[in-house]
Scaffold this active site. Structure first.
Site, PDB file in Angstrom:
ATOM      1  N   GLU A  58     -16.524  59.781  28.726  1.00  0.00           N
ATOM      2  CA  GLU A  58     -15.221  59.144  28.509  1.00  0.00           C
ATOM      3  C   GLU A  58     -15.289  57.641  28.783  1.00  0.00           C
ATOM      4  O   GLU A  58     -14.663  56.852  28.084  1.00  0.00           O
ATOM      5  CB  GLU A  58     -14.149  59.800  29.381  1.00  0.00           C
ATOM      6  CG  GLU A  58     -13.793  61.216  28.957  1.00  0.00           C
ATOM      7  CD  GLU A  58     -13.210  61.283  27.544  1.00  0.00           C
ATOM      8  OE1 GLU A  58     -12.717  60.262  27.047  1.00  0.00           O
ATOM      9  OE2 GLU A  58     -13.277  62.374  26.932  1.00  0.00           O
ATOM     10  N   TYR A 142      -5.609  58.095  31.238  1.00  0.00           N
ATOM     11  CA  TYR A 142      -6.247  58.812  30.132  1.00  0.00           C
ATOM     12  C   TYR A 142      -7.524  59.518  30.598  1.00  0.00           C
ATOM     13  O   TYR A 142      -7.717  60.715  30.364  1.00  0.00           O
ATOM     14  CB  TYR A 142      -6.569  57.856  28.956  1.00  0.00           C
ATOM     15  CG  TYR A 142      -7.587  58.490  28.062  1.00  0.00           C
ATOM     16  CD1 TYR A 142      -7.206  59.509  27.199  1.00  0.00           C
ATOM     17  CD2 TYR A 142      -8.936  58.175  28.177  1.00  0.00           C
ATOM     18  CE1 TYR A 142      -8.140  60.182  26.440  1.00  0.00           C
ATOM     19  CE2 TYR A 142      -9.890  58.841  27.429  1.00  0.00           C
ATOM     20  CZ  TYR A 142      -9.493  59.840  26.561  1.00  0.00           C
ATOM     21  OH  TYR A 142     -10.427  60.521  25.847  1.00  0.00           O
ATOM     22  N   ASP A 160      -4.766  58.545  23.957  1.00  0.00           N
ATOM     23  CA  ASP A 160      -5.644  57.403  23.679  1.00  0.00           C
ATOM     24  C   ASP A 160      -5.240  56.855  22.305  1.00  0.00           C
ATOM     25  O   ASP A 160      -4.217  57.269  21.744  1.00  0.00           O
ATOM     26  CB  ASP A 160      -7.126  57.827  23.731  1.00  0.00           C
ATOM     27  CG  ASP A 160      -7.530  58.672  22.523  1.00  0.00           C
ATOM     28  OD1 ASP A 160      -6.627  59.180  21.813  1.00  0.00           O
ATOM     29  OD2 ASP A 160      -8.735  58.818  22.277  1.00  0.00           O
TER      30      ASP A 160
END
Ligand code: SF4
Length: 413
Positions: A58, A142, A160
């Protein structure tokens, strides 16, 4: 408190939400891309390792394309397969592996956070989005939601750039999608939508849909698994059919999610009417003089001087050719003189401005800076004693330069 948005923008019909979840997950099961972090998240039995594997992916995927990340991710996980291994790495090693991926503070913060987990949390990853965000430096809302849902099955949504686009189209949200009020609404929608039994897959499916089908310029609506739930798609079709009451009616009032009345639906744009954003500020222009200092090494091959940047700020801790930020609109002669003075400090002896050979200009765009490097070179005879009181510096061959923690901009130089 502001009035809640009209229900037609929200996901308030539970039967519709359930149908949307089913369609999206069925599509994801058929069409998902094969990505190394997905394989790890699905097969790794150890929860901390699983969380770490998703976390690294991520962080790398922030601001960077999937195709670029795959190679870096694979190398990273081979070198540091666990949090403990990463915690023992040096910042220099992290920067070397990160070189070329951009936004270098991401790697540094990842490593700092790994050290924190090992030293303060006994090597155990926090398990919920709330704790991840609170306890791990560099982990925002997020990333925390992505790790918690994909690695630990927490039923929490994520928002996102891809999700913003999909949700704005699904619910005809045309107000500025970067405004905090709209972003809050999108988080609420994501939390309502997320599938309770497969939250990680659902979140990845929504992001995958935005990355591969509901793309920014030419979305593939006819192939879209959720088109029957998409108000933008319906609105586009209605362009040809007799109008029926629909979301476009919202715009007459003060709807907080509709496009501004001054910029109504543009039928030539179709579904790409959404999302909309306020105009971005143009990047700041900067000029930097940089000098490639070259000498003959002991085996006759050329060597170049590189120096290390400060440990905070832009490109923190990376190596570069000696460089000096310039005022805008300086005459070339003045630029040379300033650079020569700057180099003198490195070399401990006078440097004649006339000796600097102008090579050319290199432009590099950082996210918020339009940087022009004015490149000079200087060949040195004899040895140079570098002042240890200045920033760390070293001589490198061309191969060593490319293996060092240098930015893409310096490679262009
Ligand atoms: Fe996006 Fe088109 Fe699907 Fe709507 S129908 S979600 S606009 S791809």
């Amino acid at each position: 408190a502001p009035a809640p948005p009209p229900a037609r923008h929200l996901f308030s019909d539970t039967a519709e939400v359930e149908a949307l979840r089913r369609s999206l997950l069925a599509w994801y099961d058929r069409c998902q891309r094969d990505l190394p972090w997905r394989t790890l998240a699905a097969t790794e039995p150890d929860a901390d390792r699983r969380g770490y594997a998703v976390w690294v992916s991520e962080i790398m995927l922030q601001q960077t394309q999937v195709a670029t990340v795959i190679h870096y991710y694979t190398r990273w996980m081979q070198k540091w397969p666990t949090l403990q291994a990463l915690a023992q790495a040096s910042l220099e090693e992290v920067n070397e592996l990160w070189a070329g991926l951009g936004y270098y503070s991401r790697g540094k913060r990842l490593q700092e956070a790994a050290r924190k987990v090992v030293s303060e949390l006994a090597g155990r990853m926090p398990r919920t989005a709330e704790e991840l965000q609170k306890l791990l430096p560099g982990v925002g809302r997020y990333t925390a939601g992505a790790i918690a849902s994909i690695s630990y099955g927490q039923a929490t949504g994520v928002v996102d750039g891809n999700v913003i686009r999909v949700l704005c189209r699904l619910r005809c949200v045309g107000a500025d999608s970067s405004s905090p009020a709209v972003i809050d609404q999108l988080w609420d929608m994501a939390n309502v939508l997320v599938d309770r039994s497969r939250p990680g897959d659902f979140n990845q499916a929504l992001m995958e849909l935005g990355a591969t089908v509901c793309v920014p310029k030419s979305p593939l609506c006819s192939e879209c698994p959720v088109k029957q739930h998409c108000q933008a798609w319906r609105r586009k079709l209605l362009g040809k059919a007799p109008p029926v009451p629909d979301v476009e009616d919202c715009g007459v009032g003060d709807c907080p999610l509709c496009p501004p009345a001054a910029e109504p639906w543009d039928s030539s744009l179709g579904v790409t009417n959404f999302p909309r954003k306020a105009a971005k500020k143009p990047p700041r222009a900067m000029r930097t003089a940089t000098c490639v200092l070259e000498r003959r090494g002991c085996h006759g091959a050329p060597e170049y001087l590189i120096v290390q940047r400060p440990s905070s700020g832009l490109l923190a801790g990376l190596w570069e050719f000696p460089s000096l930020p310039l005022a805008q609109d300086l005459q070339e002669e003045k630029e040379r003189e300033e650079l020569a003075d700057h180099l003198q400090a490195w070399m401990g002896r006078p440097v004649a401005a006339k000796g600097l050979q102008f090579i050319g200009e290199v432009i590099h765009i950082f996210s918020h800076i339009h940087q022009t490097y004015v490149v000079y070179s200087l060949h040195l005879d004899g040895d140079v004693t570098l002042d240890p009181a200045l920033s760390p510096s070293r001589w490198v061959t061309e191969d060593e330069f490319h293996a060092s923690a240098v930015s893409t901009a310096m490679k262009k130089v």
